[in-house]
Scaffold this active site. Structure first.
Site, PDB file in Angstrom:
ATOM      1  N   SER A  64       0.838  -1.203   0.000  1.00  0.00           N
ATOM      2  CA  SER A  64       0.000   0.000   0.000  1.00  0.00           C
ATOM      3  C   SER A  64       0.869   1.247   0.000  1.00  0.00           C
ATOM      4  O   SER A  64       1.768   1.387  -0.845  1.00  0.00           O
ATOM      5  CB  SER A  64      -0.927  -0.071   1.222  1.00  0.00           C
ATOM      6  OG  SER A  64      -1.833   0.984   1.226  1.00  0.00           O
TER       7      SER A  64
ATOM      8  N   ASP B  57      -9.774  -3.899  -6.060  1.00  0.00           N
ATOM      9  CA  ASP B  57      -9.240  -3.169  -4.901  1.00  0.00           C
ATOM     10  C   ASP B  57      -9.830  -1.766  -4.910  1.00  0.00           C
ATOM     11  O   ASP B  57      -9.597  -0.982  -5.825  1.00  0.00           O
ATOM     12  CB  ASP B  57      -7.701  -3.119  -5.009  1.00  0.00           C
ATOM     13  CG  ASP B  57      -7.060  -2.414  -3.818  1.00  0.00           C
ATOM     14  OD1 ASP B  57      -7.795  -1.841  -2.969  1.00  0.00           O
ATOM     15  OD2 ASP B  57      -5.816  -2.433  -3.740  1.00  0.00           O
TER      16      ASP B  57
ATOM     17  N   HIS C 117      -7.652  -5.155  -0.754  1.00  0.00           N
ATOM     18  CA  HIS C 117      -6.434  -4.370  -0.807  1.00  0.00           C
ATOM     19  C   HIS C 117      -5.262  -5.116  -0.174  1.00  0.00           C
ATOM     20  O   HIS C 117      -4.140  -4.621  -0.184  1.00  0.00           O
ATOM     21  CB  HIS C 117      -6.675  -3.055  -0.057  1.00  0.00           C
ATOM     22  CG  HIS C 117      -5.577  -2.054  -0.161  1.00  0.00           C
ATOM     23  ND1 HIS C 117      -5.094  -1.609  -1.380  1.00  0.00           N
ATOM     24  CD2 HIS C 117      -4.860  -1.410   0.785  1.00  0.00           C
ATOM     25  CE1 HIS C 117      -4.112  -0.727  -1.167  1.00  0.00           C
ATOM     26  NE2 HIS C 117      -3.953  -0.594   0.153  1.00  0.00           N
TER      27      HIS C 117
END
Lengths: 248, 665
Positions: free
Chosen positions: A76, A200, A228
């Site tokens: 991320s 996502d 995610h």
């Protein structure tokens, strides 16, 4: 091989992935300042108002551990943190694994850039962060974090896997969702792998493809995983993708 | 089986289905992929979507944007890692766009092999709870804010009090004026540091003592009175007195003060310098005036002396030539000049308020009536002089001849103010000024007799009226007036215990009023003794002792006395005079100058002489009034005063009258 967690939770995010590399790599897992078991008192809102603060930490950590030509695995927002760190200290990492990266979460109509969130949505998020403790019951939140002398109480009430200070989480969210690191994708020397999930909401496919396109020589792997966090929802596929890249 | 008793199995299944669908919480099942596979009616109703619409969608699709993000970054990972999460506060977005606060529990159900079968999601409506929480948080925040505000107030209050105290302290320390706090008896309780600076006294030398201990003795009575008045009303018009410096000198301070809550608070401004400057200015003005006066006098006197000396010389020449018949002319000229010189010195003395007044109870109406014709003749036929005599006019204790002079002077001024003619009114009246009227007319309280002279002339603007009593101030052309007239009248009125007031209006005329204190008693009627052509002569060998240090005066007096047939004994100073007084020599009358060398003045010598001769008659002669020596015109019985210069006739008459009078008891 350094594993960096993203916004939300802590190094536990890598519990199904990191062990797969322990036989061949010295694996390094850590919590960003403000998350997990880090020293919350070290959190400086000004230092961590941009991702550079986090990248500086990564550089310092890697240097302290004598990492050279290592592998950086960032999930991320930490994918971008890894790029910043690698550019700041190219000798540290020659391979970057970017899991669900996003250089900018907000759409940019002028450039035709799709980030996944409209400006209005991010505005809504930020307003919400200002007015609420997210997720945990508001009346509980002070109890969770207000027992500095009894940290085990807070840990019990939340859980041992996802310890987050609500106030720091708000700031981290702000730093993350207002970041725009598209320009930092230029001149990255390390080999890069972009791992993108099929569905996502935080980093949609267009974003993964953008990153891949703007990192010359990078590889893109699209996992058939929703959400995610493929490192949690599809750890085997994630490990396989990383191993394939490291081999290649 | 009949329908009334269905099998327990069917019933149970119905009950479970009913419980699932209509439970007071939302139920949903999700596949490992996160997609919903089953949703109960309660949850569907809450979201506003049909249950079928929700199947196949992900739970996070029902959340707000912040919920989606937190779900993905926090709760979904949590569910993966620990298999459940409880009481997660989220907001559902309903079909109509409204949000519904919920608490969400989720648990992963696995089969025996550990594979995920489904995820059970339980949703509680948290509207009420969220509201309680909000109220609770608001109450806690309000309490926290109130506490913080209170703490802040306490802190700032202390600071504010400290600041204000420091400010007051600075005002006290830095004031350039003397500041005190004193008890009602005058004891100093607190003094500011300026005292040390301006007067040299330390705090401990002042505090606990009365200000009176440092006050100039001459100012003490007035200052104590002023201090006592502060307890009644604030002292706003500065009161000035002298305070002793540590070095023994005195400094002047002008004080204002107020009394509050048992203490006197006062501040004093140093006026020492101002006072010195004012004194210096006054002194220089006085010197300037004296210069003008003496210059003018020397001029006038030289003129008169030239007339006298020239006449004497001419007399000598004519007598040598044997032209005796011409002597009388020069004698008259010399006498006239001498009289004018005498009048001049009289005017000067009146101006200096040092003339010797001979105040007697006087009927002013009679005086005015006696003057009427003279005034009319003086001002000329073009200006009628009217007399308005007040009825039952009180008696005034005043020197009648000076009052006559003043009246004539005012009438001449009035005439000069009416170059185109007009009318003069001389008016007399009784005037009572009680406290209010006194304030109104700026007069001391009391009963007065008023003598007013009013004209219908040009009048004067206020700035001129303000200066009319100043010596040498004149509106008349050079040479037409000395500028001493009104100031002499002022001096005479003050010396007589009275006042003068001027009212004037440009174009309407001027009115000057002399106020004389009422005398309780009858007027003396002057019995004019018809002056005989021959001087009275004595034949009984009466002896007169003449004491004067001026040989010419002594000689002149002796000659007059001899001419009258008296025996004159002479002494030139008080010691010699006293010696004679204490001897057995016959002395029927002592004629003495007041100012004498020899250790005593004339009055003292006379008093000493009376110790030996209690019934000694004394006639004082004085060049100007040593009023103090003579007792301000109040003569003891058997004593009288004559001023120099005197006419031979007047002196002879006076001496004879005294000798012939019975001896004082």
């Amino acid at each position: 091989m350094v594993f960096a967690h993203g916004f939300g939770c802590d190094q536990n995010m890598w519990r199904f992935v990191a062990p797969a590399f322990e036989d061949r790599y010295r694996t390094v897992l850590f919590d960003h300042v403000g998350a997990g078991g880090s020293d919350l008192s070290a959190y400086d809102p000004a230092r961590y108002a941009t991702l550079d603060g986090y990248a500086d930490d990564v550089v310092a950590l890697a240097r302290a551990l004598g990492v050279r030509r290592g592998v950086f695995v960032g999930h991320s927002v930490s994918a971008m943190v890894g790029i910043l760190a690698a550019k700041a200290a190219p000798e540290l990492f020659d391979t970057l694994v970017l899991v669900c990266p996003s250089p900018r979460y907000v759409d940019d109509a002028e450039d035709g850039y799709v980030g996944g969130f409209t400006a209005a949505q991010v505005e809504e998020l930020l307003n919400f962060l200002d007015s609420n403790h997210m997720g945990w019951s508001q009346a509980m939140a002070p109890t969770i974090m207000g027992n500095a002398d009894r940290p085990e109480l807070g840990a019990e009430l939340t859980n041992s896997f996802c310890r987050t200070d609500p106030d720091i989480a708000k700031r981290f969210a702000r730093t993350t969702f207002l970041s725009d690191n598209r320009a930092d994708l230029e001149n990255v020397a390390a080999r890069c792998l972009v791992i993108q999930c099929a569905e996502d909401v935080i980093a949609p496919r267009e974003v993964g493809e953008y990153v891949h396109r703007n990192l010359p020589g990078s590889a893109l792997v699209l996992l058939d995983a929703t959400g995610h966090c493929p490192n949690l929802s599809a750890p085997e596929a994630t490990v396989a993708a990383i191993e394939a890249f490291l081999r290649g | 089986m009949d329908e009334a008793t269905p099998t327990s199995g069917v019933q149970e299944a119905d009950d479970l289905a009913d419980l699932f669908e209509n439970a007071p919480c939302g139920y949903a099942s999700a596949l490992p992929s996160g997609r919903l596979s089953k949703v109960n009616r309660t949850l569907a109703t809450w979201t506003g979507y049909p249950a079928g619409h929700l199947v196949g969608r992900r739970f996070l699709d029902l959340l707000t944007i912040a919920g989606k993000i937190y779900y993905e970054t926090h709760f979904a990972p949590l569910l993966r890692m620990q298999g459940f999460f409880n009481e997660v506060a989220l907001d559902l977005v309903r079909a109509d766009g409204q949000t519904l606060p919920v608490l969400v529990n989720a648990v992963v159900r696995r089969d025996e092999a550990g594979e995920i079968r489904f995820i059970r999601i339980t949703v509680f409506n948290a509207s009420d709870r969220r509201r309680y929480e909000r109220d609770l948080l608001a109450a806690r925040r309000a309490a926290d804010e109130a506490t913080a505000a209170l703490r802040e107030l306490n802190l700032t209050l202390e600071t504010r009090v400290a600041e204000r105290t420091a400010q007051r302290d600075r005002a006290w320390r830095l004031s350039q004026e003397l500041l005190i706090v004193a008890l009602p008896d005058g004891t100093l309780e607190s003094v500011n540091p300026t005292w040390a600076e301006l007067l040299g006294w330390r705090d401990d030398e002042l505090i606990g003592r009365s200000f009176a201990a440092y006050t100039h003795p001459d100012d003490l009575a007035a200052t104590l009175a002023a201090f006592a008045a502060i307890l009644e009303r604030p002292l706003t018009v500065p009161y000035e007195y002298r305070f002793r410096h540590k070095d023994g000198s005195y400094r002047s301070f002008a004080w204002t003060a107020a009394f509050e809550d048992g203490r006197v608070y006062a501040s004093g401004r140093d006026t020492t310098l101002e006072r010195e400057q004012a004194d210096a200015l006054r002194q220089s003005q006085k010197m300037e005036a004296v210069g003008q006066l003496t210059g003018g006098l020397a001029h006038d006197f030289n003129n008169l002396l030239a007339g006298i000396a020239g006449s004497l010389e001419m007399m000598q020449t004519r007598m040598r030539q044997g032209r005796v018949e011409d002597v009388a002319r020069y004698m008259a000229a010399a006498q006239g000049a001498a009289r004018r010189a005498a009048a001049l010195t009289h005017r000067l003395l009146a101006f200096s308020r040092r003339q010797t007044l001979d105040p007697r109870p006087t009927d002013v109406n009679r005086l005015v009536a006696g003057m009427h014709e003279l005034i009319q003749r003086t001002v000329g036929p073009g200006i009628p002089v009217e007399v308005a005599a007040g009825a039952r006019l009180w008696t005034a204790l005043v020197d009648a001849s000076q009052l006559e002079n003043a009246l004539l002077n005012l009438c001449i001024n009035a005439r000069d103010a009416m170059p185109d003619g007009g009318r003069i009114t001389v008016e007399t009246a009784n005037a009572r000024f009680d406290a209010r009227a006194a304030r109104q007319h700026d007069m001391p309280e009391g009963q007065y007799l008023a003598l007013c002279v009013a004209d219908t002339g040009t009048g004067m603007p206020p700035e001129v009226v303000a200066r009319v009593f100043e010596p040498f101030f004149t509106t008349k052309p050079m040479g037409a007036g000395t500028g001493l007239g009104l100031s002499m009248i002022y001096g005479f009125a003050k010396q007589s215990g009275g006042e003068v007031r001027v009212r004037s209006e440009v174009g309407a005329g001027t009115r000057v009023s002399i106020f004389l204190p009422r005398h309780h008693g009858d007027a003396e009627v002057e019995d004019k003794v018809a002056a005989g052509p021959a001087r009275p002569r004595s034949g009984q060998g009466e002896t007169v002792l003449v004491v004067d240090d001026e040989p010419t005066v002594r000689m002149l007096l002796a000659d007059i006395l001899e001419d009258l047939g008296y025996t004159a004994i002479e002494a030139s100073d008080s010691a010699a005079g006293l010696k004679l007084l204490q001897s057995d020599v016959r002395i029927d009358l002592l004629v003495t100058d007041v100012g004498l060398p020899g250790g005593m003045n004339g009055r003292q010598m006379a008093d000493a002489g009376r110790a030996r001769r209690p019934d000694l008659k004394v006639l004082f002669i004085t060049g100007y009034a040593e009023n103090a020596a003579l007792g301000e015109g109040h003569m003891a019985p058997g004593m009288a005063v004559v001023t120099k210069p005197f006419s031979v006739d007047a002196m002879a008459e006076r001496v004879r009258a005294m000798i012939e009078a019975p001896r004082p008891a």
